[in-house]
Design an enzyme around this catalytic site. Structure first.
Site, mmCIF file in Angstrom:
data_model
loop_
_atom_site.group_PDB
_atom_site.id
_atom_site.type_symbol
_atom_site.label_atom_id
_atom_site.label_comp_id
_atom_site.label_asym_id
_atom_site.label_seq_id
_atom_site.Cartn_x
_atom_site.Cartn_y
_atom_site.Cartn_z
ATOM 1 N N HIS A 24 24.317 28.698 39.217
ATOM 2 C CA HIS A 24 23.365 29.067 40.273
ATOM 3 C C HIS A 24 23.772 30.388 40.944
ATOM 4 C CE1 HIS A 24 20.193 27.091 43.055
ATOM 5 N NE2 HIS A 24 20.067 28.403 43.078
ATOM 6 N N ARG A 81 14.224 26.853 39.887
ATOM 7 C CA ARG A 81 14.623 25.551 40.410
ATOM 8 C C ARG A 81 14.843 24.590 39.245
ATOM 9 N NH1 ARG A 81 16.405 26.489 45.131
ATOM 10 N NH2 ARG A 81 16.050 24.342 45.836
#
Length: 309
Positions: free
Chosen positions: A272, A224
């Site tokens: 990502h 994250r």
């Protein structure tokens, strides 16, 4: 007689693909899409609109198609008394292992050095290095981090790992607690980050944290973006404390075009994609859990809202 389950699929993209995958695996169910659907037993979501939960008043479980659930937990309308179930794998583990191997092999074989040599037209062979000489730390030994640590150890690297509570993984030196974190970081030439985003981890990897790594270490954040202090990382890269960073997640996504991480010579940016949920595998896992819930059996992956994962 078992009641026919009703499911609502609400995803930011590929919604019809998810609906078809779930319907094929659970043909006895009624599967709906759209935020205006009548109340259902289960909802399968990815980045749902805030108004979704207002009409869903009889939910038995909420299934997230992502491993991270901080976005859902931040929604005021999320029902507090309904189990929230995160994606534990969804086909992501093999992809995450591949990414981790890329980072480790790049360090082992000094490919970054060769890129810089090429830019200078310099023919500079380096000596070979055995895999067992490369010390890798895995920060977070959950489902994905644990699989990565196990795979890297089987590949021949020296692997240590840290988790909040004690874990045991064959051929991995597992640490826990504050003292264990200090020990693990001090021996991590390559640090792979697999922590969830919680109040305790947000901004955790800052200046002092980075100084606990060996000088010239490599770091890869595959979990994250909020965990990493980007300004502190840039400073550590500039002063040579950190040699290279591989970043797949960011505090703000997409990463703004003007952000200095894009252009830093020792930063590798990916959008990502370290591990993307496989619809077929994820649907199988979700449906398997729904069948267990329908039979009154326990399931894994239920989020502890106090720990936020």
């Amino acid at each position: 007689m078992t009641q026919t389950p009703t499911l609502l699929v609400c995803t930011a993209k590929d919604q019809d693909d998810w609906r078809r995958a779930v319907s094929a695996l659970l043909p006895e169910a009624i599967v709906r899409t759209g935020i205006d659907a009548p109340p259902c037993d289960y909802v399968i979501v990815w980045k749902p609109p805030a108004e979704l939960f207002a009409a869903q008043t009889r939910l038995k479980a909420i299934f997230s198609l992502g491993a991270g659930v901080d976005g859902l937990l931040a929604m005021p309308a999320l029902p507090a008394d309904v189990p929230l179930v995160r994606m534990e794998d969804g086909g992501m583990a093999p992809q995450m292992i591949e990414y981790a191997l890329y980072v480790a092999l790049r360090r082992l074989r000094r490919f970054g050095d060769y890129e810089r040599s090429q830019a200078q037209a310099s023919w500079s062979p380096r000596p070979a290095r055995p895999r067992g000489d490369l010390r890798i730390g895995v920060l977070g030994l959950g489902v994905l981090g644990g699989e990565v640590a196990r795979a890297l150890a089987q590949f021949g690297f020296r692997v240590s790992g840290w988790s909040r509570t004690p874990k045991s993984i064959q051929h991995v030196a597992c640490e826990s607690g504050d003292a264990g974190l200090t020990r693990m970081l001090a021996h991590s030439e390559v640090l792979l980050v697999f922590l969830p985003s919680t109040p305790a981890t947000q901004g955790l990897i800052g200046r002092d944290f980075l100084r606990m790594l060996p000088a010239g270490a490599c770091i890869a954040n595959l979990s994250r973006g909020e965990i990493l202090d980007e300004a502190a990382l840039l400073a550590a890269l500039d002063d040579g404390r950190i040699d290279e960073a591989h970043l797949d997640v960011f505090a703000h996504e997409p990463l703004p075009p003007a952000h200095p991480l894009w252009r830093h010579a020792r930063v590798r940016v990916t959008p990502h994609i370290a591990a993307l949920t496989d619809p077929v595998i994820a649907a199988e896992q979700v449906v398997g859990k729904i069948r267990r819930l329908q039979a009154g059996l326990p399931i894994t992956g239920v989020v502890d809202r106090r720990q936020r994962y």
